[in-house]
Design a protein around this motif. Structure first.
Motif, PDB file in Angstrom:
ATOM      1  N   ALA A   1       0.827  -1.207   0.000  1.00  0.00           N
ATOM      2  CA  ALA A   1       0.000   0.000   0.000  1.00  0.00           C
ATOM      3  C   ALA A   1       0.865   1.262   0.000  1.00  0.00           C
ATOM      4  O   ALA A   1       0.564   2.236  -0.700  1.00  0.00           O
ATOM      5  CB  ALA A   1      -0.936  -0.007   1.214  1.00  0.00           C
ATOM      6  N   LEU A   2       1.944   1.238   0.770  1.00  0.00           N
ATOM      7  CA  LEU A   2       2.802   2.432   0.822  1.00  0.00           C
ATOM      8  C   LEU A   2       3.572   2.602  -0.491  1.00  0.00           C
ATOM      9  O   LEU A   2       3.821   3.727  -0.934  1.00  0.00           O
ATOM     10  CB  LEU A   2       3.765   2.328   2.005  1.00  0.00           C
ATOM     11  N   TRP A   3       3.931   1.461  -1.100  1.00  0.00           N
ATOM     12  CA  TRP A   3       4.572   1.523  -2.406  1.00  0.00           C
ATOM     13  C   TRP A   3       3.637   2.187  -3.423  1.00  0.00           C
ATOM     14  O   TRP A   3       4.048   2.989  -4.265  1.00  0.00           O
ATOM     15  CB  TRP A   3       4.946   0.110  -2.858  1.00  0.00           C
ATOM     16  N   MET A   4       2.333   1.841  -3.304  1.00  0.00           N
ATOM     17  CA  MET A   4       1.339   2.423  -4.206  1.00  0.00           C
ATOM     18  C   MET A   4       1.335   3.955  -4.091  1.00  0.00           C
ATOM     19  O   MET A   4       1.273   4.669  -5.093  1.00  0.00           O
ATOM     20  CB  MET A   4      -0.034   1.850  -3.868  1.00  0.00           C
ATOM     21  N   LEU A   5       1.434   4.449  -2.849  1.00  0.00           N
ATOM     22  CA  LEU A   5       1.481   5.902  -2.668  1.00  0.00           C
ATOM     23  C   LEU A   5       2.739   6.475  -3.306  1.00  0.00           C
ATOM     24  O   LEU A   5       2.720   7.574  -3.886  1.00  0.00           O
ATOM     25  CB  LEU A   5       1.443   6.250  -1.178  1.00  0.00           C
ATOM     26  N   GLY A   6       3.854   5.712  -3.192  1.00  0.00           N
ATOM     27  CA  GLY A   6       5.090   6.155  -3.826  1.00  0.00           C
ATOM     28  C   GLY A   6       4.928   6.247  -5.333  1.00  0.00           C
ATOM     29  O   GLY A   6       5.388   7.196  -5.978  1.00  0.00           O
ATOM     30  N   LEU A   7       4.225   5.245  -5.876  1.00  0.00           N
ATOM     31  CA  LEU A   7       3.997   5.228  -7.318  1.00  0.00           C
ATOM     32  C   LEU A   7       3.171   6.442  -7.751  1.00  0.00           C
ATOM     33  O   LEU A   7       3.442   7.081  -8.771  1.00  0.00           O
ATOM     34  CB  LEU A   7       3.260   3.929  -7.676  1.00  0.00           C
ATOM     35  N   LEU A   8       2.163   6.741  -6.930  1.00  0.00           N
ATOM     36  CA  LEU A   8       1.315   7.899  -7.236  1.00  0.00           C
ATOM     37  C   LEU A   8       2.145   9.180  -7.216  1.00  0.00           C
ATOM     38  O   LEU A   8       2.051  10.026  -8.123  1.00  0.00           O
ATOM     39  CB  LEU A   8       0.184   7.969  -6.203  1.00  0.00           C
ATOM     40  N   ALA A   9       2.985   9.302  -6.186  1.00  0.00           N
ATOM     41  CA  ALA A   9       3.814  10.507  -6.077  1.00  0.00           C
ATOM     42  C   ALA A   9       4.781  10.583  -7.266  1.00  0.00           C
ATOM     43  O   ALA A   9       5.022  11.666  -7.819  1.00  0.00           O
ATOM     44  CB  ALA A   9       4.587  10.482  -4.760  1.00  0.00           C
ATOM     45  N   ARG A  10       5.337   9.421  -7.662  1.00  0.00           N
ATOM     46  CA  ARG A  10       6.267   9.396  -8.787  1.00  0.00           C
ATOM     47  C   ARG A  10       5.566   9.832 -10.072  1.00  0.00           C
ATOM     48  O   ARG A  10       6.089  10.622 -10.865  1.00  0.00           O
ATOM     49  CB  ARG A  10       6.838   7.969  -8.926  1.00  0.00           C
ATOM     50  N   THR A  11       4.339   9.320 -10.274  1.00  0.00           N
ATOM     51  CA  THR A  11       3.584   9.705 -11.475  1.00  0.00           C
ATOM     52  C   THR A  11       3.395  11.211 -11.531  1.00  0.00           C
ATOM     53  O   THR A  11       3.626  11.855 -12.557  1.00  0.00           O
ATOM     54  CB  THR A  11       2.196   9.025 -11.457  1.00  0.00           C
ATOM     55  N   LYS A  12       2.987  11.767 -10.394  1.00  0.00           N
ATOM     56  CA  LYS A  12       2.741  13.206 -10.370  1.00  0.00           C
ATOM     57  C   LYS A  12       4.041  13.977 -10.586  1.00  0.00           C
ATOM     58  O   LYS A  12       4.051  15.015 -11.256  1.00  0.00           O
ATOM     59  CB  LYS A  12       2.096  13.600  -9.034  1.00  0.00           C
ATOM     60  N   ALA A  13       5.145  13.443 -10.018  1.00  0.00           N
ATOM     61  CA  ALA A  13       6.428  14.115 -10.179  1.00  0.00           C
ATOM     62  C   ALA A  13       6.835  14.131 -11.646  1.00  0.00           C
ATOM     63  O   ALA A  13       7.282  15.155 -12.182  1.00  0.00           O
ATOM     64  CB  ALA A  13       7.483  13.421  -9.333  1.00  0.00           C
ATOM     65  N   ARG A  14       6.658  13.013 -12.306  1.00  0.00           N
ATOM     66  CA  ARG A  14       7.034  12.930 -13.724  1.00  0.00           C
ATOM     67  C   ARG A  14       6.225  13.917 -14.552  1.00  0.00           C
ATOM     68  O   ARG A  14       6.741  14.567 -15.450  1.00  0.00           O
ATOM     69  CB  ARG A  14       6.809  11.503 -14.250  1.00  0.00           C
ATOM     70  N   PHE A  15       4.943  14.045 -14.216  1.00  0.00           N
ATOM     71  CA  PHE A  15       4.117  15.007 -14.940  1.00  0.00           C
ATOM     72  C   PHE A  15       4.596  16.428 -14.711  1.00  0.00           C
ATOM     73  O   PHE A  15       4.498  17.284 -15.576  1.00  0.00           O
ATOM     74  CB  PHE A  15       2.652  14.879 -14.513  1.00  0.00           C
ATOM     75  N   ALA A  16       5.128  16.661 -13.516  1.00  0.00           N
ATOM     76  CA  ALA A  16       5.598  17.999 -13.189  1.00  0.00           C
ATOM     77  C   ALA A  16       7.018  18.236 -13.673  1.00  0.00           C
ATOM     78  O   ALA A  16       7.587  19.288 -13.426  1.00  0.00           O
ATOM     79  CB  ALA A  16       5.508  18.220 -11.680  1.00  0.00           C
TER      80      ALA A  16
ATOM     81  N   GLY B   1      -2.955   9.325 -10.736  1.00  0.00           N
ATOM     82  CA  GLY B   1      -1.870  10.296 -10.827  1.00  0.00           C
ATOM     83  C   GLY B   1      -2.056  11.208 -12.025  1.00  0.00           C
ATOM     84  O   GLY B   1      -1.840  12.428 -11.928  1.00  0.00           O
ATOM     85  N   VAL B   2      -2.488  10.634 -13.141  1.00  0.00           N
ATOM     86  CA  VAL B   2      -2.719  11.437 -14.348  1.00  0.00           C
ATOM     87  C   VAL B   2      -3.851  12.422 -14.099  1.00  0.00           C
ATOM     88  O   VAL B   2      -3.755  13.616 -14.416  1.00  0.00           O
ATOM     89  CB  VAL B   2      -3.040  10.514 -15.542  1.00  0.00           C
ATOM     90  N   VAL B   3      -4.953  11.929 -13.483  1.00  0.00           N
ATOM     91  CA  VAL B   3      -6.086  12.814 -13.191  1.00  0.00           C
ATOM     92  C   VAL B   3      -5.627  13.945 -12.285  1.00  0.00           C
ATOM     93  O   VAL B   3      -5.929  15.118 -12.516  1.00  0.00           O
ATOM     94  CB  VAL B   3      -7.223  12.024 -12.524  1.00  0.00           C
ATOM     95  N   GLU B   4      -4.856  13.585 -11.252  1.00  0.00           N
ATOM     96  CA  GLU B   4      -4.423  14.609 -10.289  1.00  0.00           C
ATOM     97  C   GLU B   4      -3.519  15.646 -10.941  1.00  0.00           C
ATOM     98  O   GLU B   4      -3.544  16.817 -10.584  1.00  0.00           O
ATOM     99  CB  GLU B   4      -3.681  13.943  -9.126  1.00  0.00           C
ATOM    100  N   SER B   5      -2.699  15.175 -11.896  1.00  0.00           N
ATOM    101  CA  SER B   5      -1.753  16.103 -12.516  1.00  0.00           C
ATOM    102  C   SER B   5      -2.421  17.000 -13.537  1.00  0.00           C
ATOM    103  O   SER B   5      -1.935  18.088 -13.829  1.00  0.00           O
ATOM    104  CB  SER B   5      -0.638  15.326 -13.204  1.00  0.00           C
ATOM    105  N   SER B   6      -3.532  16.522 -14.096  1.00  0.00           N
ATOM    106  CA  SER B   6      -4.107  17.279 -15.203  1.00  0.00           C
ATOM    107  C   SER B   6      -5.276  18.137 -14.778  1.00  0.00           C
ATOM    108  O   SER B   6      -5.903  18.784 -15.599  1.00  0.00           O
ATOM    109  CB  SER B   6      -4.551  16.310 -16.297  1.00  0.00           C
TER     110      SER B   6
END
Lengths: 311, 664
Positions: free
Chosen positions: A22-37, A275-280
């Motif tokens: 579950a915590l890895w999943m949060l890391g993945l989400l943060a990574r996705t958002k970081a890449r978008f940024a 992550g995509v939804v959050e970034s866009s």
């Protein structure tokens, strides 16, 4: 023995995977958002380090608080954990399943939210009261949306436990269930965003207390308590992702261990999508959030009504 | 001894306790003792009788010769009566214990004798209502039950709002009673015998449409139960009575309205499907409007009274699904719907009594019920706070407490409903599940608001800062109800099959047909119980982990984090009104909250203030204008009343002529 190996063991393994990843999943989400940024982003394992660091810290309690404040992180984590044991991961059976378990899951999540809101008021802080008030507002509106969505699944599949529903859904013709699944995913998707304080409802990374919902409620928690709360939030996000995976998963007849892997992969896909939804998207004004939830409610009713067309 | 005799002895002891405490009103302590002993003894014996009748599932009958020729006094006890007697005796007994302690500082005043007299008269008449087996006995008991609370509402008769509350209560309950009078006459096949046994057998012989009878029952009994828009007396009357009496009124008396509807359903036989839809619609509107009104209140007892409207709505949602299932021949839907509604009757009597007693304790120790003046009471009143929390979680329907069990049954009825083939059943099931979800969510918000502003945070006024825990008797009363809430919640899988007994009386079907859906639900609740046990283990384990971690790094106590602002006062806390504001703002078109404020202006603002009041729009916008119009019409009729004898002689003569022509 073989029955245990084929049914119970995969369930327990998928539960253990939920607890572990579950915590890895949060890391993945943060990574996705970081890449978008355009940033490299924190390591995928960063959330584990955060939680372990918090566990090693001492707690600081406000003199205003009472036993509820100290109980709330424990209750929030325990209810989410136990609720998770009743939610199937895609095709894999939940560790515990029985007719009507969806209402127990909803009840346990509501219990966790109830005590978190009380703990916020326990501090006497105006900020936390504000957060609790918003949480109560959106939580109350979301409750019927969540229940109608699951009721639509119950009607579609003729089952009344989450596990049976998901398994029956996967055995149905995907093309014919599509008119139901699409609005259902919309409704459950909004439920995911609202329940887990994601954009466009709540911004988990904001620095201004006045605009927060979930983060501001837990402003006074620290140390192990905050670790419990963070972990509970991760598990809750996994739970909602697992529901979404169960609804959209297109395949049914693969070996059971393969479906565990497919389930985890599905969670990763959902997480990246969020992550995509959050970034866009920009965050909605708080006044407009009820509109979003009402829209999800309309989608859930449409899904429910369209179940009548599938047969 | 037959269970019916035991129940009658229980009722008799209630009456005796009431009469004795009235007779001893000049000796406060003795009157209190008579009330306490009589109330508890009556409750225990009555509970024994009702429990025995539920276990044996037999029907007991008693016919006594009446005073009027040809009339008999017919009493009876079946499983349905016994089921509704449980909250009557349990609620009255425990509330008596609390009341003895609650009224102690009023002991010197003579009015406590009167209070106890009407309190026990109310309890005894509720017992009689449930065992009455003929229309006359029923209506007399009903009228006594309707009138005795009037004097409880007038406990503080010198206050104008108490008198207003009593007036509204009296009008509402008599409009209801008028419908019941017509109902019982029309139920009778020949308008001669009012015995229930003739009602039941005369289904085919009846000339009146059963739907009309059902509508009369809903109007008549619904005004007692508090269906929206007949609920207007509840938020006025319940806060005015002393708290143990409000517990009895809100916890038990309004359930007599539900008893009446269920009993009439049993008498009428197989219902029309449309009755079920009507009940679902009434339940959804009462449930949602009740909780919405509750959110806008900042008087604790008014808030609780609106929650009674909400819970009556939940009960009615269950009964509605039950009636739809009965009419359609869908056994599972029928059984689960009725079972959920009936169990919620018991559950609501437990947690609502508990909450009213909690409100009484708060009033007792702070002298106010105004939410905005409270705060931080959990430190000074730990038992009251703890039991109130149990009641709050139970009324919201959170697991593992009793409210969850009955709502689970109604949810399962909804699932059974969507599994049928009929579109109308499916839609009503969806409406029930959606409304129950919304009600649960809003009730959660409302009780976080209530518990949070009363018991948590810091004191917002001096009286709250100086509050103290209440006396042992009051704590004991609250704890009994709280323990009962937990036990029914955990023992759901054992309680649910017991509901088969009252169900067979309602639907006149064999227990073998009714039991399977209940057993299936009980199986689920059994697994849920192990889940709750697992939850408890996880809680303990996490608590252990945190204690171990705390040994390494002891916790520190500081002030609440105010974002770097150290000078904080209790007034910065979120108030009850501000907590509920996002929701009440969304619903302002329904609530029509009146707000008046003086805003802060300029660089050196003077005192500002903000005041809000949520009136009951049904009362203020619908009923008050309606009654004013009726009164204006009545003014015109007054021309007939001139006070001269000649004119009255003329009226009599005209009436005679008219009668002779008409009856020729």
């Amino acid at each position: 023995m073989s029955e245990v190996l084929t049914t119970l063991l995969p369930s327990l393994v998928s539960l253990a995977l939920a607890l572990g990843l579950a915590l890895w999943m949060l890391g993945l989400l943060a990574r996705t958002k970081a890449r978008f940024a355009g940033r490299a982003g924190a390591p995928l394992m960063q959330r584990y380090r955060d939680v372990f660091k918090l566990l090693g810290k001492g707690a600081v309690y406000s003199r205003t608080t009472s036993a509820i404040f100290k109980a709330s992180p424990i209750v929030a984590l325990a209810t989410t954990l136990v609720a998770l044991s009743m939610v199937p991961l895609g095709e894999v059976e939940a560790a515990v399943h029985f007719d009507g378990d969806l209402f127990v899951v909803a009840g346990l999540l509501a219990l966790g939210r109830f005590i978190t809101m009380l703990a916020a008021l326990d501090t006497g802080s105006p900020f936390e009261g504000m957060g609790a008030s918003r949480e109560a507002h959106f939580g109350a509106l979301l409750e019927p949306v969540f229940l109608i969505s699951l009721l639509a699944l119950a009607r579609l599949t003729g089952a009344s436990s989450l596990t049976d529903m998901m398994q029956a859904l996967h055995r149905m013709d995907a093309a014919s269930t599509l008119p139901v699944v699409v609005p259902l995913v919309a409704a459950l998707g909004v439920a995911y965003l609202v329940e887990n304080s994601r954009m466009p409802v709540d911004d988990p990374t904001t620095h201004l207390e006045l605009t927060m919902i979930h983060e501001v409620m837990i402003l006074d928690h620290c140390g192990p308590d905050l670790a419990f709360i963070e972990y509970a939030a991760a598990l809750k996000q996994w739970l909602f992702a697992a529901l979404l995976v169960g609804v959209v998963l297109p395949i049914a007849s693969v070996p059971v261990w393969a479906s565990v892997a497919v389930g985890v992969a599905g969670i990763a896909v959902v997480t990246v999508a969020v992550g995509v939804v959050e970034s866009s998207m920009a965050r909605l004004r708080l006044l407009n959030v009820p509109g979003l939830i009402l829209g999800a409610g309309a989608a859930s009713v449409v899904a429910f009504l369209l179940t009548g067309m599938v047969h | 001894m037959s269970p019916l005799t035991l129940v009658l002895i229980g009722i008799g002891l209630f009456l005796l306790a009431g009469v004795l405490s009235w007779a001893l009103r000049n000796h406060g302590a003795l009157a209190q003792a008579a009330a306490g002993v009589g109330g508890v003894a009556g409750a225990l014996i009555g509970l024994w009788g009702a429990g025995a009748a539920l276990v044996t599932r037999a029907t007991y009958d008693l016919q006594l010769p009446g005073s009027m020729p040809g009339s008999t006094l017919h009493l009876g006890l079946d499983s349905l009566s016994a089921f509704f007697l449980l909250p009557v005796f349990f609620g009255a007994g425990v509330a008596t214990l609390y009341g003895v302690s609650y009224l102690k500082h009023d002991q010197a005043k003579r009015r406590i004798g009167r209070t106890w007299f009407f309190y026990f008269l109310l309890a005894a008449s509720m017992g009689l209502v449930t065992i009455a087996r003929d229309g006359l006995v029923f209506l007399i008991a009903w009228e006594v039950m309707a009138l005795s609370p009037l004097f409880l509402v007038l406990f503080e008769h010198e206050r104008p709002d108490s008198r207003r509350a009593a007036w509204i209560y009296m009008v509402a309950s008599h409009l209801g009673a008028a419908c019941l009078l017509v109902l019982f006459l029309l139920l009778s096949p020949d308008q001669a015998s009012l015995d229930f046994s003739t009602y039941a057998t005369s289904v085919d012989a009846r000339t009146v449409s059963p739907t009309l009878l059902f509508a009369l029952a809903v109007l008549g009994f619904g005004s007692k139960a508090g269906f929206v828009p007949l609920h207007v007396w509840l938020p006025e009357a319940h806060p005015a009575a002393p708290s143990h009496a409000s517990a009895l009124m809100s916890g038990v008396m309004i359930k007599m309205g539900i008893y009446g509807i269920v009993r009439v359903l049993a008498l009428l036989g197989t219902p029309e499907e449309s009755w079920g839809w009507a009940l679902v619609a009434i339940g959804a509107s009462s449930g949602i409007l009740g909780v919405v009104f509750a959110l806008a209140q900042h008087d604790l007892k008014r808030l609780l009274a609106y929650h009674s409207v909400e819970n009556i709505g939940i009960i009615t949602l269950g009964l509605g699904l039950g009636v739809v299932g009965w009419a359609r021949g869908e056994t599972e839907l029928m059984v689960l719907g009725f079972a959920g509604g009936l169990l919620h009757v018991i559950n609501h009597s437990l947690f609502k009594s508990l909450l009213f007693l909690g409100a009484g304790s708060v009033l007792h120790s702070t002298g106010t019920l105004e939410l905005e003046k409270m705060g931080g009471l959990s430190k000074r009143m730990p038992v009251t706070a703890g039991t109130f929390l149990v009641g709050a979680a139970a009324i919201v329907g959170l697991p593992p407490l009793n409210g969850f069990i009955s709502e689970f049954l109604i949810f399962m009825a909804g699932v059974a409903g969507v599994g049928t083939q009929s579109a109308s059943v499916i839609v009503s099931a969806m409406v029930v599940v959606a409304s129950l979800g919304l009600i649960g969510g809003l009730a959660g918000a409302c009780f976080v608001k209530a518990h949070g502003t009363v018991f948590l945070g810091t004191a917002r006024s001096d009286s709250a800062a100086e509050a103290h825990e209440v006396a042992v008797g009051m704590r004991f009363g609250m704890m009994v109800f709280a323990i009962a809430c937990v036990l029914v919640g955990l023992g759901g899988c054992f309680v649910v099959p017991l509901l088969a007994a009252p169900l067979t009386v309602i639907v006149h079907q064999d227990a073998a047909l009714i039991l399977p859906p209940l057993l299936h639900a009980a199986d689920s609740l059994g697994v849920a119980l192990t889940v709750f046990a697992a939850l408890f283990v996880v809680l303990l384990a996490l608590f252990g982990v945190r204690s171990l971690l705390a040994k390494k790094q002891p916790a520190v106590e500081v002030e609440t984090w105010g974002c770097g602002y150290p000078e904080t006062t209790p007034r910065v806390q979120y108030t009850a009104s501000s907590f509920a504001h996002p929701i009440t703002r969304d619903l302002s078109s329904v609530l029509r909250t009146k707000e008046s404020s003086v805003d802060l202006e300029s660089l050196f603002p003077k005192r500002g203030h903000f005041h809000s009041h949520a009136p009951d729009f049904v009362l203020d916008l619908w009923l008050t204008p309606l009654f004013r119009r009726v009164a204006r019409l009545a003014e015109r009729v007054r021309v007939l009343q001139q006070g001269t004898v000649h004119l009255y002689v003329l009226y009599i003569a005209l009436a005679l002529v008219f009668m002779l022509m008409w009856l020729r």
